[in-house]
Design an enzyme around this catalytic site. Structure first.
Site, PDB file in Angstrom:
ATOM      1  N   LYS A 154       0.811  -1.216   0.000  1.00 13.15           N
ATOM      2  CA  LYS A 154       0.000   0.000   0.000  1.00 13.15           C
ATOM      3  C   LYS A 154       0.845   1.267   0.000  1.00 13.15           C
ATOM      4  CE  LYS A 154      -4.168  -2.086   1.897  1.00 13.15           C
ATOM      5  NZ  LYS A 154      -3.761  -3.472   1.644  1.00 13.15           N
ATOM      6  N   GLU A 238      -2.478   5.524   8.844  1.00 12.75           N
ATOM      7  CA  GLU A 238      -2.976   6.711   8.154  1.00 12.75           C
ATOM      8  C   GLU A 238      -3.743   7.591   9.118  1.00 12.75           C
ATOM      9  OE1 GLU A 238      -5.554   5.665   4.987  1.00 12.75           O
ATOM     10  OE2 GLU A 238      -3.947   5.077   3.617  1.00 12.75           O
ATOM     11  N   HIS A 273     -15.254  -2.041   9.507  1.00 10.93           N
ATOM     12  CA  HIS A 273     -14.563  -1.790   8.240  1.00 10.93           C
ATOM     13  C   HIS A 273     -14.804  -2.883   7.214  1.00 10.93           C
ATOM     14  CE1 HIS A 273     -12.624   1.402  10.444  1.00 10.93           C
ATOM     15  NE2 HIS A 273     -12.203   0.519  11.330  1.00 10.93           N
ATOM     16  N   ARG A 330      -7.587  -7.532  -7.669  1.00 14.08           N
ATOM     17  CA  ARG A 330      -8.342  -8.783  -7.728  1.00 14.08           C
ATOM     18  C   ARG A 330      -9.795  -8.475  -8.007  1.00 14.08           C
ATOM     19  NH1 ARG A 330     -11.173  -8.391  -2.945  1.00 14.08           N
ATOM     20  NH2 ARG A 330     -10.111  -7.391  -1.193  1.00 14.08           N
ATOM     21  N   ARG A 572     -53.579 -14.173  46.912  1.00 13.42           N
ATOM     22  CA  ARG A 572     -53.069 -14.506  48.242  1.00 13.42           C
ATOM     23  C   ARG A 572     -52.756 -13.240  49.049  1.00 13.42           C
ATOM     24  NH1 ARG A 572     -49.748 -18.466  45.132  1.00 13.42           N
ATOM     25  NH2 ARG A 572     -50.767 -20.499  45.371  1.00 13.42           N
ATOM     26  N   HIS A 699     -66.095 -23.102  49.789  1.00 14.38           N
ATOM     27  CA  HIS A 699     -65.218 -23.961  48.983  1.00 14.38           C
ATOM     28  C   HIS A 699     -64.673 -25.062  49.889  1.00 14.38           C
ATOM     29  CE1 HIS A 699     -62.090 -24.934  45.954  1.00 14.38           C
ATOM     30  NE2 HIS A 699     -61.333 -25.180  47.010  1.00 14.38           N
ATOM     31  N   HIS A 701     -62.993 -29.495  49.971  1.00 15.82           N
ATOM     32  CA  HIS A 701     -62.439 -30.657  49.260  1.00 15.82           C
ATOM     33  C   HIS A 701     -63.105 -31.908  49.838  1.00 15.82           C
ATOM     34  CE1 HIS A 701     -59.023 -28.791  46.958  1.00 15.82           C
ATOM     35  NE2 HIS A 701     -59.415 -27.791  47.740  1.00 15.82           N
ATOM     36  N   THR A 836     -51.518 -22.828  51.120  1.00 14.82           N
ATOM     37  CA  THR A 836     -50.265 -22.377  50.517  1.00 14.82           C
ATOM     38  C   THR A 836     -50.052 -20.880  50.795  1.00 14.82           C
ATOM     39  OG1 THR A 836     -50.612 -23.978  48.744  1.00 14.82           O
ATOM     40  CG2 THR A 836     -48.946 -22.291  48.373  1.00 14.82           C
TER      41      THR A 836
END
Length: 1107
Positions: A154, A238, A273, A330, A572, A699, A701, A836
């Site tokens: 170069k 450069e 670049h 090239r 909760r 509610h 079970h 829970t």
């Protein structure tokens, strides 16, 4: 303006001027008559798409072709496209193989090659290669060795440019040999400066330095990159011109001194670049400037006697001044756009010129070369723009390319099954679009890029689409800082890739089994329900954690399908939908978002009935505009005079507080199913008498089997609502039977008005559906309910879980012992309300006691020395609130010792959650498509949400699979459909399961929409027996992973060394590009997992740092 520099530092020097003179003289005395020698066989000393480009041109001209390839390239397409192919560089590293001149010349001579085309990169600008060809009697398709040498140097090229009157940028006269020379140049001209490789281009060995402190590191990196890419690390320096346009001119010369130009290309859109998008001609280029650029290029080429194709490159500053950079002796990667606008086949021209034809003979005269329209080239690479364009490697699982008018594709590795290695350039395919003008060409390019389907490796296509849609790109001019100054280009739209991700999921299940933990070894039923399924509810975290679905999306779909029925959720209290405490503003925000998404009724409860927590939840639900249902968790037995901790008076007083606080509905939440008919009658009668106008909801079970009787008693006592389950899902730890309740109340004042026939139809559907969930069915281990629940008080859901856990641990015969321990643990903790998360605390303590063979007396006696489960310790600290009657003493003090205690409501002392910061963090981690609902999911369950997003990123929308496929995967030869969305249905057939490979993977084959697809799946069982490099865990701050696949070039730290945040740790090289890996934090290097020359995959663990 022509720039001349005198003196030793800045001038050409006497020797350089003499070389210019001699070269100029030889250019004007070249012979004008040469023999035409046709070429019969051409070798391309290169790989990839440029090799194939040359082969195609040779085939069109009737020339036989020869490929060379490295050991790593045995599967590459370029060797298959040639008539002959030969291995070179056996035993050499991948790049070095293509730089091994003796092997290349040997293959050429042994196989009667007439000429060698160097392509671009590798040896294309090496004069010693051109000379070796000449000495071997093989023609070099390019300039003469002397011209290649001078253009490749170069500094000499710069001297020639000055001699030809072409403006140049201030720079060194010769390659520098030390860092000191670079420092001297910077001192003279100031920063910024730029290092450039003296013997190659393409961005390798090119580094911009803006400050003195960066000089040494960038010098070393530039030298190392240049050495790796071109075999020579020489650099020159450069002055760096800020924000120029990068314009290059295509030239073509013959052996007779004729030189023409084929106009210019704009290559300003670059990163690191390296060119990303190229355009011909340059947009909005001043005609006078175009004339200067082209005439300077032709004059320089004539000055040196240039032969064959080449490119003269310039920088154009913001004032329109141009500066010579270099000559590339090239063919360029971007030669394609010039071919499209001039209709000149440059490779044809190269071959014909090499044979001895003149440009006029080929019809190539300057006045005949015209610009026709506009062409754009996009380099589709296997790089990830979201990670700084880091190269990606792997196997291309899917490749579907673009087609159509105005589209050209130049590719090599772009096919299904291709392996993208880290050894070479990341270019996958060049896409060239042509149109009458830039906007037209851009629209064709956008359409083409949208047609691509590339799966298995990341590509830069989303980034290219953003560039092509940019207003400045389309209607103005761009400079080399375009990418850096337009960060919105990195707002990338992620490819959905749903089909391939689902195949990965199915393959994973076929190889490794379900991703969701399966409690028992039972297969889902092969029978699907007849009635199409509707989306149903699920616990908030379970939807993400095990089903990999967004709970908000479920809610939205349900709301759209059922617009006229109120929806209810459990809240909760201060724990929202989590198992911990949250800042107050998080609870309020959650309720607000839930209401916006279609929730109507908020059933607010607290696992300890801790009033302050409940009041916060009620206020949050009410503020959001929801219907507030305050739920009192029930335990004990209000009819038993011996159990008075949770007496009838306790429940009435609590209800008084809740009604006073403004609840709209009063609820009794009996999670263990402890309500017998008599306690039910006592409790509900007392509540109804005290609150005659308040709706009452119960509610329960059915673990003991008395649920229907209890609910009938509640109804008689004045309850307005009782919860039931459809018959096929009822009983045991579920709710009482719907059909039984409907039948028992039929013809009475409590008649529900529901048809039993409809209940039976509904039940039949769910009976079949239940078979799909056989691995989770409680009947797999439980065969009946059990009235001992009245003694142990285990909630229904937890009863099932404990039963599963006992059986999975081989303790099925000890479940009775577990239940007894649960009752003892409950007494140790002071007889708690068990919902829970309080029920989990009791369960953890119970399992701790069983595992360690501890009685209640043992625990009390040794409380100050035992290592209790964390949940137990945090409960005693006050993390979930204060239980009714206070904490058990002296047990609490013995366990906690000096540990801190939480006073009052736990969430009251937490700082407010910063939702804006959370959203920003989520966008950084998961991309821009983060919704307000996502933010709330992450606020409630940060780890679960991140894992959910990661799972969906890997496996796609698994919620579109039916239950059996999701849990068990398809059978071989099974065909099925997956509807991604309306109008988009996948037709899939599972074909085969491959053998284990060396990487611990199995290839799973499918047919997708009639096309063969395959995925590689890691066999997790086999992987445990094979050694693999550990991966860096993303959620561990000190673990530093490889940002890209590559090789360790240099380690900069060692074990035990202290490092600062941002300090370089090591240097990786991949695809001839080097990347410095910096420390993400300050600390000490605890362990180094790599060494120099280690080959790494993406995210492989490099080292660990402790803070």
């Amino acid at each position: 303006m022509l720039l001349y520099f005198g003196g030793v530092k800045n001038g050409l020097g006497l020797l350089a001027l003499r070389r210019v003179y001699l070269l100029s003289r030889s250019a004007h005395t070249s012979p004008q008559t040469l023999e035409y020698r046709p070429i019969k066989k051409v070798m391309v000393a290169n790989r990839g798409e440029i090799a194939i480009r040359v082969f195609r041109a040779c085939t069109e001209l009737g020339i036989r072709t020869v490929a060379v390839y490295s050991e790593q390239d045995t599967g590459q397409m370029h060797r298959q496209k040639a008539d002959e192919a030969y291995l070179i560089g056996k035993g050499l590293p991948p790049v070095t193989a293509y730089l091994h001149i003796p092997d290349i010349i040997k293959v050429a001579k042994e196989n009667n090659v007439d000429a060698i085309h160097p392509g671009y990169g590798f040896l294309s600008e090496r004069s010693d290669f051109a000379q070796a060809c000449e000495e071997a009697g093989v023609r070099f398709i390019g300039p003469s060795p002397e011209v290649v040498r001078k253009m490749g140097d170069k500094v000499e090229a710069r001297a020639l440019a000055i001699q030809a009157g072409v403006p140049v940028v201030p720079g060194t006269d010769a390659p520098i040999s030390s860092l000191q020379e670079a420092q001297e140049f910077a001192k003279t001209y100031g920063f910024p400066i730029i290092f450039k490789a003296a013997y190659g281009g393409g961005g390798r060995g090119m580094r911009v330095v803006r400050e003195c402190e960066e000089l040494e590191e960038n010098y070393q990196r530039a030298y190392s990159e240049a050495l790796a890419a071109f075999g020579n690390g020489a650099l020159f320096v450069e002055k760096f011109i800020e924000k120029p346009r990068h314009i290059e001119v295509q030239i073509l010369g013959d052996k007779y001194g004729n030189v023409i130009h084929l106009y210019e290309r704009d290559c300003s859109i670059q990163r690191r670049h390296q060119k990303v998008v190229e355009i011909a001609p340059a947009a909005q280029l001043d005609p006078q400037l175009r004339d200067k650029l082209t005439s300077d290029s032709v004059n320089l080429a004539k000055q040196v006697g240039y032969e064959n194709a080449g490119t003269v490159e310039f920088l154009v500053d913001k004032h329109g001044k141009h500066y010579f950079i270099e000559v590339n002796s090239r063919l360029q990667v971007e030669h394609t756009v010039t071919e499209e606008i001039t209709d000149v086949d440059l490779v044809h021209a190269q071959l014909r010129v090499c044979e001895g034809r003149s440009l006029p003979e080929l019809g190539l005269k300057q006045d005949k070369i015209k610009i026709n329209g506009c062409a754009i080239q996009c380099r589709v690479t296997t790089e990830d723009p979201a990670r700084g364009f880091q190269p990606d490697t792997g196997r291309i699982e899917v490749f579907r390319s673009a087609e159509g008018m105005g589209i050209r594709l130049d590719s090599a590795s772009a096919f299904q099954g291709a392996l993208i290695s880290p050894h070479y350039d990341s270019l996958l395919v060049k896409v060239i679009a042509s149109g009458k003008d830039l906007p037209t060409a851009a629209s064709k390019m956008l359409r083409a890029l949208a047609e691509f389907r590339i799966r298995g490796v990341k590509t830069n296509i989303p980034f290219l689409q953003n560039v092509l849609s940019n207003h400045q790109f389309l209607y103005s001019t761009v400079d080399t800082q375009f990418i850096d100054e337009n960060q919105d280009l990195f707002n990338l739209k992620r490819a959905q890739n749903r089909a391939q991700k689902l195949l990965h999921y199915l393959g994973h299940v076929m190889v490794n089994g379900p991703t969701t933990p399966i409690p028992v070894k039972a297969k889902p039923s092969s029978t699907d329900p007849v009635i199409p399924s509707l989306p149903m509810g699920a616990t908030f975290d379970v939807a993400m954690r095990f089903l990999y679905e967004c709970p908000w999306r479920r809610l939205q779909e349900l709301r759209a399908l059922i617009p006229n029925v109120p929806f209810q959720m459990l809240l909760r209290g201060a724990n929202a939908v989590g198992y911990t405490n949250y800042p107050d503003n998080a609870v309020f925000k959650f309720c607000e978002v839930a209401k916006e998404n279609g929730m109507d009724i908020f059933r607010v409860f607290d696992s300890l009935n801790y009033l302050p927590n409940m009041l916060l939840g009620m206020e949050a639900a009410g503020s959001a505009g929801g219907v507030v249902e305050a739920a009192i968790s029930y335990t004990g037995d209000v009819s038993d005079p011996m159990r008075q901790k949770y007496s009838l008076e306790y429940y009435i007083q609590l209800a008084e507080e809740l009604v006073k606080a403004g609840t709209h509905i009063l609820s009794i939440k009996d999670m263990a199913g402890l309500l017998k008919p008599e306690p039910s009658r006592l409790l509900i009668t007392a509540l109804r008498d005290r609150f005659p106008d308040m709706p009452i909801h119960v509610h329960t079970h059915d673990t003991a089997g008395a649920g229907v009787a209890a609910m009938l008693a509640c109804a008689e006592a004045g309850a307005d609502i009782v919860d039931v389950a459809v018959d096929s899902m009822a009983g045991m730890t579920s709710q009482p039977s719907m059909g039984a309740l409907v039948a028992c109340t039929k013809g009475t004042k409590h008649d529900t008005g529901i048809s039993l026939e409809k209940v039976f139809d509904y039940s039949e559907y769910w009976e079949v559906t239940r078979g799909l969930y056989a691995p989770f069915d409680c009947t797999a281990t439980m065969k009946s309910g059990n009235a001992d629940v009245y003694e142990n008080e285990i909630p229904g859901g937890q009863y099932t879980n404990l039963h599963f856990q006992a059986h999975s641990m081989g303790l099925g015969n000890k479940f009775k012992e577990v239940k007894k321990a649960y009752a003892e643990a409950n007494r140790l903790l002071g007889d708690l309300i068990k919902v829970t998360p309080s029920s989990k605390i009791v369960g953890d303590l119970a399992q701790f006691m069983v595992q360690n063979s501890l009685s209640r007396a043992d625990v009390e006696e040794r409380a100050d020395e035992l290592s209790f489960p964390l949940s137990v310790v945090e409960f005693l600290q006050g993390h979930i609130g204060i239980p009714h009657g206070g904490f058990p003493e002296p047990f609490r003090s013995k366990v906690l010792k000096s540990l801190p205690r939480v006073e009052g409501r736990p969430g009251a002392s937490l700082p407010a959650m910063d939702f804006k910061k959370l959203e920003a963090d989520l966008r950084m981690a998961h991309g821009s498509e983060i919704t307000p609902e996502d933010v709330m999911s992450a606020a409630m369950y940060p780890k679960v949400f991140n894992e959910f997003k990661e799972f969906r990123r890997n496996f796609g929308p698994v919620d579109r699979l039916n239950t059996r496929l999701f849990l068990d995967g398809p059978k071989i030869a099974e065909e099925f459909e997956v509807e991604l969305e309306r109008g988009k249905t996948l037709h899939i057939k599972a074909l085969a399961l491959g053998d284990l490979n060396k990487a611990g993977q199995r290839e799973v084959f499918f047919e997708l929409n009639g096309q063969l697809r395959s995925v590689l799946v890691k066999d997790t069982v086999a992987m445990k027996e094979m050694h693999f490099h550990p991966k860096a865990l993303k959620d561990v701050r000190g673990q530093v992973g490889a940002p890209m696949p590559g090789k360790v070039v240099e380690l900069k730290v060692k074990q035990g060394q202290k490092v600062e945040k941002g300090q370089p740790l090591c240097v990786l090289s991949a695809m001839k590009m080097e990347t410095v890996v910096n420390s993400p934090l300050s600390g000490t290097v605890a362990k180094v997992h790599v060494k120099a020359d280690s080959s790494l995959e993406g995210d492989d663990l490099i080292l660990e740092i402790t803070e």
